[in-house]
Design a protein around this motif. Structure first.
Motif, PDB file in Angstrom:
ATOM      1  N   ILE A  50       1.027  -1.091  -0.308  1.00 56.51           N
ATOM      2  CA  ILE A  50      -0.026   0.201  -0.266  1.00 56.51           C
ATOM      3  C   ILE A  50       0.886   1.328  -0.311  1.00 56.51           C
ATOM      4  O   ILE A  50      -0.132   2.394   0.382  1.00 56.51           O
ATOM      5  CB  ILE A  50      -0.985   0.155   1.078  1.00 56.51           C
ATOM      6  N   LEU A  52       3.601   2.520   1.496  1.00 57.39           N
ATOM      7  CA  LEU A  52       3.683   2.665   2.871  1.00 57.39           C
ATOM      8  C   LEU A  52       5.184   2.199   3.798  1.00 57.39           C
ATOM      9  O   LEU A  52       5.225   2.286   4.975  1.00 57.39           O
ATOM     10  CB  LEU A  52       2.267   2.608   4.376  1.00 57.39           C
ATOM     11  N   GLU A  75       1.136  10.657  -3.377  1.00 56.94           N
ATOM     12  CA  GLU A  75       0.389  10.404  -2.311  1.00 56.94           C
ATOM     13  C   GLU A  75      -0.956  10.432  -2.474  1.00 56.94           C
ATOM     14  O   GLU A  75      -1.951   9.693  -1.871  1.00 56.94           O
ATOM     15  CB  GLU A  75       1.315  11.158  -1.233  1.00 56.94           C
ATOM     16  N   LYS A  79      -3.270   7.017  -1.186  1.00 56.39           N
ATOM     17  CA  LYS A  79      -4.458   7.412   0.251  1.00 56.39           C
ATOM     18  C   LYS A  79      -5.946   6.905  -0.603  1.00 56.39           C
ATOM     19  O   LYS A  79      -6.484   6.483   0.739  1.00 56.39           O
ATOM     20  CB  LYS A  79      -4.498   9.517   0.509  1.00 56.39           C
ATOM     21  N   ARG A  82      -5.950   3.700   0.058  1.00 56.69           N
ATOM     22  CA  ARG A  82      -6.027   2.683   1.491  1.00 56.69           C
ATOM     23  C   ARG A  82      -7.199   2.596   1.923  1.00 56.69           C
ATOM     24  O   ARG A  82      -7.569   3.692   1.456  1.00 56.69           O
ATOM     25  CB  ARG A  82      -4.892   4.043   2.140  1.00 56.69           C
ATOM     26  N   GLY A  83      -7.060   2.366   3.206  1.00 60.30           N
ATOM     27  CA  GLY A  83      -8.587   1.819   3.006  1.00 60.30           C
ATOM     28  C   GLY A  83      -9.755   1.038   2.455  1.00 60.30           C
ATOM     29  O   GLY A  83      -9.870   0.269   2.574  1.00 60.30           O
ATOM     30  N   PHE A  88      -5.710  -3.190   6.963  1.00 62.31           N
ATOM     31  CA  PHE A  88      -4.829  -3.220   7.997  1.00 62.31           C
ATOM     32  C   PHE A  88      -5.421  -3.738   9.287  1.00 62.31           C
ATOM     33  O   PHE A  88      -6.181  -2.775  10.085  1.00 62.31           O
ATOM     34  CB  PHE A  88      -3.408  -2.896   8.071  1.00 62.31           C
ATOM     35  N   LEU A  97      -4.400   1.239  18.725  1.00 56.93           N
ATOM     36  CA  LEU A  97      -5.544   2.153  19.191  1.00 56.93           C
ATOM     37  C   LEU A  97      -5.291   3.431  19.806  1.00 56.93           C
ATOM     38  O   LEU A  97      -4.178   3.215  20.573  1.00 56.93           O
ATOM     39  CB  LEU A  97      -6.439   1.034  19.689  1.00 56.93           C
ATOM     40  N   ASP A  98      -5.372   4.527  19.140  1.00 57.13           N
ATOM     41  CA  ASP A  98      -5.596   5.660  19.636  1.00 57.13           C
ATOM     42  C   ASP A  98      -5.498   6.081  21.356  1.00 57.13           C
ATOM     43  O   ASP A  98      -6.610   5.123  21.597  1.00 57.13           O
ATOM     44  CB  ASP A  98      -6.215   6.855  19.541  1.00 57.13           C
ATOM     45  N   MET A 101      -8.547   8.013  22.500  1.00 57.68           N
ATOM     46  CA  MET A 101      -9.509   8.544  22.133  1.00 57.68           C
ATOM     47  C   MET A 101     -10.281   6.929  22.054  1.00 57.68           C
ATOM     48  O   MET A 101     -10.471   5.992  21.574  1.00 57.68           O
ATOM     49  CB  MET A 101      -9.544   8.733  20.209  1.00 57.68           C
ATOM     50  N   GLU A 109     -14.080   6.830  12.389  1.00 59.50           N
ATOM     51  CA  GLU A 109     -13.092   7.724  11.771  1.00 59.50           C
ATOM     52  C   GLU A 109     -13.505   6.971  10.123  1.00 59.50           C
ATOM     53  O   GLU A 109     -13.455   7.091   9.191  1.00 59.50           O
ATOM     54  CB  GLU A 109     -12.076   8.071  12.417  1.00 59.50           C
ATOM     55  N   ARG A 113     -14.873   8.645   6.791  1.00 55.45           N
ATOM     56  CA  ARG A 113     -13.940   9.171   5.745  1.00 55.45           C
ATOM     57  C   ARG A 113     -14.921   7.932   4.330  1.00 55.45           C
ATOM     58  O   ARG A 113     -14.355   8.454   3.711  1.00 55.45           O
ATOM     59  CB  ARG A 113     -11.988   8.331   5.989  1.00 55.45           C
ATOM     60  N   ARG A 116     -17.412  10.611   3.003  1.00 54.45           N
ATOM     61  CA  ARG A 116     -16.904  11.723   1.966  1.00 54.45           C
ATOM     62  C   ARG A 116     -16.119  10.702   1.030  1.00 54.45           C
ATOM     63  O   ARG A 116     -16.658  11.780  -0.007  1.00 54.45           O
ATOM     64  CB  ARG A 116     -15.749  12.349   3.205  1.00 54.45           C
ATOM     65  N   ARG A 117     -15.461   9.636   1.121  1.00 55.41           N
ATOM     66  CA  ARG A 117     -14.861   9.883  -0.295  1.00 55.41           C
ATOM     67  C   ARG A 117     -15.906   9.826  -1.009  1.00 55.41           C
ATOM     68  O   ARG A 117     -15.991   9.896  -2.152  1.00 55.41           O
ATOM     69  CB  ARG A 117     -14.152   8.289  -0.074  1.00 55.41           C
ATOM     70  N   CYS A 170     -13.615  -0.158   7.044  1.00 57.85           N
ATOM     71  CA  CYS A 170     -13.552   0.805   5.709  1.00 57.85           C
ATOM     72  C   CYS A 170     -13.659  -0.212   4.513  1.00 57.85           C
ATOM     73  O   CYS A 170     -14.066   0.152   2.977  1.00 57.85           O
ATOM     74  CB  CYS A 170     -11.963   0.298   5.094  1.00 57.85           C
TER      75      CYS A 170
END
Lengths: 268, 286
Positions: A50, A52, A75, A79, A82-83, A88, A97-98, A101, A109, A113, A116-117, A170
């Motif tokens: 991917i 990265l 990039e 992008k 990815r997803g 992954f 994991l954050d 959050m 998230e 996204r 939005r895409r 995703c």
């Protein structure tokens, strides 16, 4: 068209080749295992797929992900892949994991996204409903509590389920699982493997399963590629590769697994 | 099976009672904030009016005595709170704006740009904060409240930038950043959703500490005549004015000293307390 087609991939840092002349093909819906000891280049191959790779590592050869050439791609282009094309799941769910959050927001998230895409704005209600859907999908109990919990407040197995839910959210065509069960205890490991196999089949995703653990790979994959020191030593259907290993290294792996089984048998 | 796993999970954290450190810090800072706001509407006396004899000791009429011109010291110290808080807040705001931006930029930058930025931060930090601030004040011609704020803000921004760079780099190396990138997150989304929230607990503690340092630095600038000019009653200027009469009227120096120390200690305690509140993984430990 193959979903992922890696041809003659070589990854270099300085003068040293970390992955040499590696080729791997994943068809849509296929379940492929990538096995090898640590440092054999498994994870690098996956990250390269991917685009990265860590800075300083140069890929050569060809990587076609869903028909798009990854090596040398911008990039922006990457992008978009990815997803949507590949998502992954990592080895250590606590660090993947954050920590600050809440679980609900983390899963929201990738969903937001994706919307939005697709060029449409989803309302809060709609996103929350989707978050619940994916958390149910990975068989998490007590979803209300988990959505409001921080990663440190849930167990390791639950964290890995959350990570899988995030990848699923995703809606990728290819799920790349990099040692997803290594950090878990044995019983949880079995559950997560079961879950991954079921999800991949039901969602019609392809799976690239990376592990150093032969029995684990044998459980989820149909095809397997054995890597050693950055080179492919054996490749083919799981049954034939593990049933009649040709290369010394594969033989060693199979023998080690068999010896473990024998030792277990002797105990009983 | 899942039920078994669930039992091992810790109970959801409740908000812990605020620690003693935080409470004392809040009380001290809150007191100064209250006094500072009060001076906008009311002070016991006109700060510039001669309302008593010269160098009077503390009394019921003049709680902190009077200065050598017979002005009420307590009034001036109250106004000093406002000056100190204004300078602290202004300097930290400027330092945060410059420092966090440059720090995050350095963390994301290419190797060369990062090296250049990091070296710049280090060189700026090598200058004592006060000296750097004096240079900036000198460059702005006239000493004013604003020039003092700007000078301290710039001087502190290097410290904030260096801290931000290190913290952001550490966060960027985490798996969850790689995870976010593999899922297609853009850099701005990574900065605002992951990097800033994760460095905020540490940064906010540092801001509170820098707030205290800025207050001391402002007092030092004023003491040297480079801070807010009269009639702004900065504590530093009060200390400087009391210097000549410190043996005959010691309270003229002690009173602004107490004010200065109480606010700075308050800020430091607040910083300490914030550390526990800002991080959810620490909340349960107390």
């Amino acid at each position: 068209m193959s979903l992922l087609r890696i041809e003659n991939l070589t990854i270099r840092t300085g003068g040293q080749a970390l992955v040499k002349d590696m080729s791997l093909v994943i068809e849509p819906g296929a379940r492929v295992g990538l096995i090898g000891e640590s440092g054999s280049g498994k994870s690098l191959t996956a990250l390269a797929a991917i685009g990265l790779l860590p800075p300083g590592l140069k890929p050569e050869g060809s990587i076609l992900l869903d028909g798009v050439q990854v090596i040398g791609a911008s990039e922006e282009k990457l992008k978009a892949l990815r997803g949507r094309t590949a998502a992954f799941v990592f080895q250590e769910p606590l660090t993947a994991l954050d920590p600050l959050m809440k679980i609900g927001r983390q899963v929201a998230e990738p969903i937001a996204r994706r919307h939005r895409r697709d060029g449409r704005s989803a309302g809060r209600q709609e996103i929350v409903a989707e978050v619940r859907h994916y958390l149910e999908r990975v068989a998490l109990p007590d979803i209300d509590r988990i959505m409001n919990a921080y990663p440190f407040q849930i167990s390791g197995g639950q964290r890995q389920r959350v990570a899988i839910a995030m990848a699923l959210a995703c809606r990728p065509k290819l799920l790349i699982a990099d040692e997803p069960t290594t950090a878990l205890d044995v019983t949880t490991q079995a559950e997560i493997l079961e879950l991954l196999s079921t999800l991949v089949r039901e969602e019609g995703m392809a799976l690239l399963f990376i592990s150093h653990d032969l029995p684990v790979v044998a459980k989820v994959a149909e095809e397997v590629t054995v890597l050693r020191r950055g080179q492919v030593v054996e490749q083919g259907p799981v049954r034939s590769v593990f049933g009649s290993p040709q290369h010394e290294y594969t033989k060693m792996l199979v023998d080690a697994a068999a010896a473990f089984d024998r030792a277990l048998g002797a105990q009983q | 099976m899942t039920d078994l796993v669930d039992l091992q999970a810790p109970a959801p954290a409740r908000r812990t009672p605020r620690s003693l450190t935080l409470s004392v810090g809040l009380v001290l800072v809150g007191l100064h904030l209250f006094v500072a706001l009060l001076t906008l509407f009311w002070t016991p006396y006109d700060p510039t009016a001669m309302t008593g004899g010269r160098l009077e000791p503390p009394s019921w009429a003049h709680w902190a005595g009077t200065d050598r011109l017979g002005r009420d010291l307590f009034t001036q110290i109250m106004i000093g709170s406002r000056i100190a808080l204004t300078v602290g807040a202004g300097a930290v705001a400027i330092a945060a704006a410059i420092g966090v931006t440059l720090g995050v930029l350095a963390a994301f930058a290419t190797r060369t740009l990062d090296d250049v930025l990091a070296a710049t931060f280090d060189i700026l930090i090598a200058f004592p904060t006060l000296l750097l601030a004096m240079l900036v004040v000198a460059a702005t011609d006239t000493a004013s409240l604003f020039s003092a704020i700007l000078a301290l803000g710039i001087a502190i921004s290097a410290i904030v930038a260096r801290l931000t760079r290190i913290l952001a780099k550490r966060v960027l190396a985490m798996d969850y950043i790689t995870a976010a990138r593999t899922a297609g997150s853009s850099w701005p989304s990574i900065v605002f959703r992951h990097v800033l929230p994760n460095i905020w607990p540490t940064l906010s503690v540092n801001f509170a500490l820098q707030f205290g340092i800025a207050i001391i630095a402002e007092a030092s600038l004023s003491y040297l005549g480079l801070g807010a000019p009269p009639p702004n009653a900065s504590w530093g200027r009060l200390l400087q004015e009391a210097q000549g009469t410190v043996y005959t009227a010691p309270f003229g120096a002690v009173a602004p000293g107490i004010a200065l120390v109480s606010l700075v200690i308050g800020m430091n305690l607040l910083a300490d307390g914030l550390r526990d509140v800002g991080d959810p993984t620490r909340r349960r430990s107390r």
